[in-house]
Design an enzyme around this catalytic site. Structure first.
Site, PDB file in Angstrom:
ATOM      1  N   ASP A 183      59.771 -15.637 -35.112  1.00 32.38           N
ATOM      2  CA  ASP A 183      59.474 -15.759 -33.680  1.00 32.38           C
ATOM      3  C   ASP A 183      60.777 -15.500 -32.922  1.00 32.38           C
ATOM      4  OD1 ASP A 183      58.745 -16.494 -31.109  1.00 32.38           O
ATOM      5  OD2 ASP A 183      58.636 -18.644 -31.571  1.00 32.38           O
ATOM      6  N   GLU A 217      63.646 -15.199 -23.986  1.00 31.22           N
ATOM      7  CA  GLU A 217      62.237 -15.603 -23.830  1.00 31.22           C
ATOM      8  C   GLU A 217      62.073 -17.095 -24.046  1.00 31.22           C
ATOM      9  OE1 GLU A 217      58.105 -16.562 -25.125  1.00 31.22           O
ATOM     10  OE2 GLU A 217      59.990 -16.813 -26.217  1.00 31.22           O
ATOM     11  N   ASP A 240      53.981 -10.951 -29.533  1.00 36.81           N
ATOM     12  CA  ASP A 240      54.682 -12.185 -29.855  1.00 36.81           C
ATOM     13  C   ASP A 240      53.915 -12.825 -31.007  1.00 36.81           C
ATOM     14  OD1 ASP A 240      56.318 -14.521 -29.764  1.00 36.81           O
ATOM     15  OD2 ASP A 240      56.499 -14.361 -27.586  1.00 36.81           O
ATOM     16  N   HIS A 327      58.723 -22.371 -35.015  1.00 36.11           N
ATOM     17  CA  HIS A 327      59.938 -23.100 -34.628  1.00 36.11           C
ATOM     18  C   HIS A 327      60.461 -23.989 -35.756  1.00 36.11           C
ATOM     19  CE1 HIS A 327      59.963 -22.458 -29.991  1.00 36.11           C
ATOM     20  NE2 HIS A 327      59.604 -21.363 -30.652  1.00 36.11           N
TER      21      HIS A 327
END
Length: 363
Positions: A183, A217, A240, A327
């Site tokens: 990501d 971003e 994304d 994440h």
């Protein structure tokens, strides 16, 4: 396009090198250089902006402009406070997850180079047995082996230094790509592969194509917000990641039903222009590219929002790559999905006509 793999060994070598390189939010330039070097044979020219967004352009003289976009930055930490006995407390740079920090190794980026450290954590024997205390932003700390604040500073570490994880790229079970920062450097990889395929297949587009790798971003779509004012595009297709909702502790009633290996995810949201989205879906069906659907409420939370609401309104759409463990340092995607996102963007571009307005009010 043939059903065989579209990813060359050189593509995968680039992906591994690009993912392993640290590009925390606000410090993306080293990764952008790697990306631009790979993209250079497939574009006519580049533009960059003050904060580091990079754009490879095909047909720069064309009036009608189409953007395909990913973002280049990864979440990280900042040094926030150094104690007298040499321990470092942190604040977030983007949506870094405090829950995964304890016992992780880290790289502290200084002007003298990388300083190694670890997120320390009390041994299980010493923690409060009556009430287990979890990791919080105010109780996680980094130990870089120093005994005093002065010793830490002598290494070049100071408040404001950015901190990343060193976890590198690997492949699980032959077809799962795993790394931190998938990501969304995988987005930059996929749009670069679209440019490569256009070049190798000798496709001539009737418009200008702006392959855009935006910065910042993770702190509010800031790079896209800046570059869209520079490019002033007519169309933007953003890529994304989105959540694989099939792993434990995720509620599909809230997150939707999407899964790695089942294809690109096409989003329905106010920022997504309906006619552009339908062109993409029609393309997927015609080319037999598997896809999934996802609904977003007020915002998509991606650079789609920045492009859509810029310059008086830009026809924008979002094609997402389903991902597990967002994440974290073990973000996971399926190789088939990566290839199918590339195919879907590529084939959709070939369907867009010069000067297409995507208007809802055609006569």
């Amino acid at each position: 396009m043939a059903s065989k793999s579209i990813l060359k060994k050189s593509s995968l070598d680039f992906l591994e090198n690009y993912l392993n390189n640290a590009s925390p939010t606000g410090y993306e330039s080293s990764g952008q250089k790697i990306w631009m070097d790979y993209l250079k044979p497939y574009v006519d020219t580049f533009i960059t902006d003050t904060y580091g967004t990079a754009v490879g352009i095909i047909n720069p003289e064309a009036d009608y402009k189409v953007v395909i976009e990913g973002h280049a930055d990864e979440i990280s930490w900042y040094v926030n406070y150094i104690t007298d006995n040499g321990l470092i407390y942190v604040i977030r740079n983007g949506g870094s997850d405090h829950m995964i920090a304890p016992s992780k190794r880290v790289n502290i980026h200084t002007k003298n180079g990388i300083v190694k450290g670890v997120f320390g954590w009390p041994a299980i024997h010493t923690r409060n047995r009556g009430k287990e205390e979890g990791a919080r932003i105010d109780n996680i700390f980094i130990d870089c082996g120093c005994e005093t604040k002065e010793e830490v500073e002598k290494l070049g570490v100071h408040v404001g230094c950015v901190i990343t994880y060193p976890d590198d790229f690997m492949v699980l079970n032959e077809n799962k790509f795993v790394c931190r920062a998938i990501d969304n450097r995988i987005g930059g990889f996929m749009i670069a592969e679209v440019a490569r395929l256009l070049h190798e297949n000798k496709k001539k587009l009737p418009f200008g194509l702006y392959i855009t790798n935006s910065v910042q971003e993770e702190v509010g779509l800031r790079g896209a917000e800046m570059i869209t004012k520079t490019i002033r595009p007519n169309v933007a297709i953003v890529t994304d990641v989105c959540h694989d909702s099939t792993t434990p502790m995720i509620d599909k009633k809230i997150e939707g039903d999407t899964q790695i290996g089942k294809g690109p995810v096409v989003t329905y949201a106010p920022a997504v222009q309906n006619n552009l989205r339908e062109l993409i879906l029609d393309t997927a069906e015609e080319k037999k590219i598997p896809f999934q659907r996802l609904a977003s409420s007020r915002v998509t939370g991606t650079d789609t929002d920045a492009f859509a609401y810029s310059n008086g309104g830009v026809a924008s759409a979002l094609i997402s790559l389903p991902l597990r463990y967002m994440h974290t340092t073990v973000e996971m995607v399926h190789r088939d999905d990566v290839e199918n996102v590339i195919k879907l963007i590529y084939e959709s571009l070939l369907k867009i006509k010069d000067k297409e307005t995507f208007t809802y009010f055609s006569k």
